[in-house]
Design a protein around this motif. Structure first.
Motif, PDB file in Angstrom:
ATOM      1  N   GLY A  28       0.785  -1.219   0.000  1.00 44.75           N
ATOM      2  CA  GLY A  28       0.000   0.000   0.000  1.00 44.75           C
ATOM      3  C   GLY A  28       0.820   1.273   0.000  1.00 44.75           C
ATOM      4  N   GLN A  29       1.958   1.265   0.702  1.00 43.33           N
ATOM      5  CA  GLN A  29       2.791   2.466   0.738  1.00 43.33           C
ATOM      6  C   GLN A  29       3.362   2.782  -0.635  1.00 43.33           C
ATOM      7  OE1 GLN A  29       3.225   4.643   3.425  1.00 43.33           O
ATOM      8  NE2 GLN A  29       4.002   5.841   1.697  1.00 43.33           N
ATOM      9  N   GLN A  30       3.700   1.754  -1.394  1.00 43.80           N
ATOM     10  CA  GLN A  30       4.207   1.980  -2.749  1.00 43.80           C
ATOM     11  C   GLN A  30       3.160   2.679  -3.618  1.00 43.80           C
ATOM     12  OE1 GLN A  30       5.778  -1.514  -4.645  1.00 43.80           O
ATOM     13  NE2 GLN A  30       7.377  -1.825  -3.113  1.00 43.80           N
ATOM     14  N   VAL A  31       1.902   2.327  -3.418  1.00 43.51           N
ATOM     15  CA  VAL A  31       0.826   2.974  -4.178  1.00 43.51           C
ATOM     16  C   VAL A  31       0.844   4.477  -3.934  1.00 43.51           C
ATOM     17  CG1 VAL A  31      -1.671   3.168  -4.498  1.00 43.51           C
ATOM     18  CG2 VAL A  31      -0.633   0.924  -4.133  1.00 43.51           C
ATOM     19  N   LEU A  59      -6.708  -2.016  -7.130  1.00 46.14           N
ATOM     20  CA  LEU A  59      -6.237  -2.032  -5.744  1.00 46.14           C
ATOM     21  C   LEU A  59      -6.693  -3.289  -5.008  1.00 46.14           C
ATOM     22  CD1 LEU A  59      -4.841  -0.343  -3.494  1.00 46.14           C
ATOM     23  CD2 LEU A  59      -7.073   0.680  -3.035  1.00 46.14           C
ATOM     24  N   ASP A  60      -5.737  -4.136  -4.671  1.00 47.11           N
ATOM     25  CA  ASP A  60      -6.030  -5.320  -3.867  1.00 47.11           C
ATOM     26  C   ASP A  60      -6.289  -4.908  -2.421  1.00 47.11           C
ATOM     27  OD1 ASP A  60      -6.239  -8.118  -3.289  1.00 47.11           O
ATOM     28  OD2 ASP A  60      -4.218  -8.054  -2.457  1.00 47.11           O
ATOM     29  N   VAL A  66       1.928  -3.617   4.718  1.00 47.33           N
ATOM     30  CA  VAL A  66       2.270  -2.230   5.068  1.00 47.33           C
ATOM     31  C   VAL A  66       1.001  -1.401   5.263  1.00 47.33           C
ATOM     32  CG1 VAL A  66       3.638  -0.182   4.547  1.00 47.33           C
ATOM     33  CG2 VAL A  66       4.424  -2.440   3.758  1.00 47.33           C
ATOM     34  N   LEU A  67       0.270  -1.151   4.173  1.00 45.67           N
ATOM     35  CA  LEU A  67      -1.042  -0.503   4.240  1.00 45.67           C
ATOM     36  C   LEU A  67      -2.017  -1.319   3.409  1.00 45.67           C
ATOM     37  CD1 LEU A  67      -0.104   3.275   3.677  1.00 45.67           C
ATOM     38  CD2 LEU A  67      -0.814   2.223   5.835  1.00 45.67           C
ATOM     39  N   ASP A  68      -3.161  -1.687   3.995  1.00 45.12           N
ATOM     40  CA  ASP A  68      -4.108  -2.481   3.223  1.00 45.12           C
ATOM     41  C   ASP A  68      -4.904  -1.599   2.264  1.00 45.12           C
ATOM     42  OD1 ASP A  68      -6.222  -1.267   4.639  1.00 45.12           O
ATOM     43  OD2 ASP A  68      -6.323  -2.884   6.104  1.00 45.12           O
ATOM     44  N   GLY A  69      -5.683  -2.266   1.398  1.00 39.62           N
ATOM     45  CA  GLY A  69      -6.436  -1.554   0.379  1.00 39.62           C
ATOM     46  C   GLY A  69      -7.448  -0.575   0.931  1.00 39.62           C
ATOM     47  N   TRP A  70      -8.076  -0.915   2.071  1.00 39.90           N
ATOM     48  CA  TRP A  70      -9.043  -0.004   2.689  1.00 39.90           C
ATOM     49  C   TRP A  70      -8.381   1.339   3.004  1.00 39.90           C
ATOM     50  CZ3 TRP A  70     -13.171  -2.488   1.618  1.00 39.90           C
ATOM     51  CH2 TRP A  70     -13.360  -3.825   1.931  1.00 39.90           C
ATOM     52  N   MET A 108      -7.014   7.108   1.883  1.00 38.58           N
ATOM     53  CA  MET A 108      -5.995   8.151   1.786  1.00 38.58           C
ATOM     54  C   MET A 108      -5.966   8.777   0.395  1.00 38.58           C
ATOM     55  SD  MET A 108      -2.988   6.343   4.068  1.00 38.58           S
ATOM     56  CE  MET A 108      -1.900   7.775   4.089  1.00 38.58           C
ATOM     57  N   LEU A 109      -6.152   7.962  -0.631  1.00 37.80           N
ATOM     58  CA  LEU A 109      -6.194   8.503  -1.995  1.00 37.80           C
ATOM     59  C   LEU A 109      -7.373   9.450  -2.176  1.00 37.80           C
ATOM     60  CD1 LEU A 109      -5.335   5.419  -4.253  1.00 37.80           C
ATOM     61  CD2 LEU A 109      -3.915   7.431  -3.835  1.00 37.80           C
ATOM     62  N   ARG A 110      -8.502   9.096  -1.596  1.00 39.72           N
ATOM     63  CA  ARG A 110      -9.712   9.887  -1.783  1.00 39.72           C
ATOM     64  C   ARG A 110      -9.677  11.235  -1.058  1.00 39.72           C
ATOM     65  NH1 ARG A 110     -10.442   8.529  -5.836  1.00 39.72           N
ATOM     66  NH2 ARG A 110     -11.942   7.065  -6.707  1.00 39.72           N
TER      67      ARG A 110
END
Length: 227
Positions: free
Chosen positions: A34-37, A51-52, A57-61, A66-68
């Motif tokens: 998730g952090q790489q995303v 997004l899986d 590290v950080l899950d998809g939820w 955070m993206l939103r």
């Protein structure tokens, strides 16, 4: 060329999806956690994220949430969980669509194309749809209710746009699937009901007046403005 970010900790899935997307003319970027995303979207222009949910590290939820906060990048969630609560939570956090593992690559590519197509819809049309206390801006893709901005996912926006452009007109599930998801959509038609429920809750909780989507039992849905 559209840039697609595949975020999955399973290298085999990333490579398979990458193969099919590149064959369709997409450029593909990979992330395994998730952090790489989050790091990638800060440095590169990304047009859609696959997004899986279950990543290290950080899950998809968390990544979706955070993206939103700052971006309107379309998100399609990849999950092994098919329960309704998981789908609803993903949509509530801002995902535009979801696909359950195991999935067909053909269906996945169709979903990606449909989400991208709808994300770009309405650019050449009159940009504002207005009713008392209700403003839907097609250029900025923003909804304002009673002076307050309401955060909508790409799918929620396109669904509301379709209904609001023709107030009083009744649309059935199949019509909404074709107009919003695209004719090549291969998933469950009940995704319309899930999105309608989330959108209706946002409208009714923020509006303060009777702007709402009405269910016509046994037929479909229509947009009504009570003013």
């Amino acid at each position: 060329m559209k840039n697609i970010l595949i975020a999955d900790d399973d290298e085999r899935i990333r490579e398979l999806v990458k193969l099919y997307l590149e064959a369709e003319g997409f450029a593909v970027v990979e992330a395994e956690d998730g952090q790489q995303v989050l790091d990638i979207v800060k440095k590169q222009t990304i047009d859609l994220v696959l997004l899986d949910l279950m990543m290290p590290v950080l899950d998809g939820w968390m990544v979706c949430k955070m993206l939103r906060r700052e971006r309107k990048i379309p998100i399609v969630m990849l999950t092994a969980k098919g329960e309704e609560n998981d789908r609803v939570l993903g949509l509530d956090l801002g995902a535009d669509d979801y696909i359950t593992k195991p999935f067909s690559t053909r269906e996945l590519v169709a979903r990606v194309k449909a989400v991208l197509r709808r994300a770009e819809g309405g650019k050449g049309e009159a940009h504002m749809i207005s009713y008392p206390g209700f403003k839907l801006n097609q250029l900025t893709r923003e909804l304002e209710l009673g002076g307050n901005n309401v955060n909508l996912t790409t799918k929620e926006f396109e669904l509301l746009l379709t209904l609001a452009k023709n107030p009083g007109r009744i649309y059935n599930r199949d019509q909404l699937l074709e107009l919003v998801w695209g004719y090549d959509y291969c998933g469950d038609s009940r995704t319309v009901d899930t999105h309608i429920n989330r959108l209706r809750n946002k409208l009714e909780s923020e509006a303060g007046h009777s702007v709402f989507i009405k269910t016509i039992r046994g037929v479909g849905y229509k947009f009504e403005n009570g003013h």
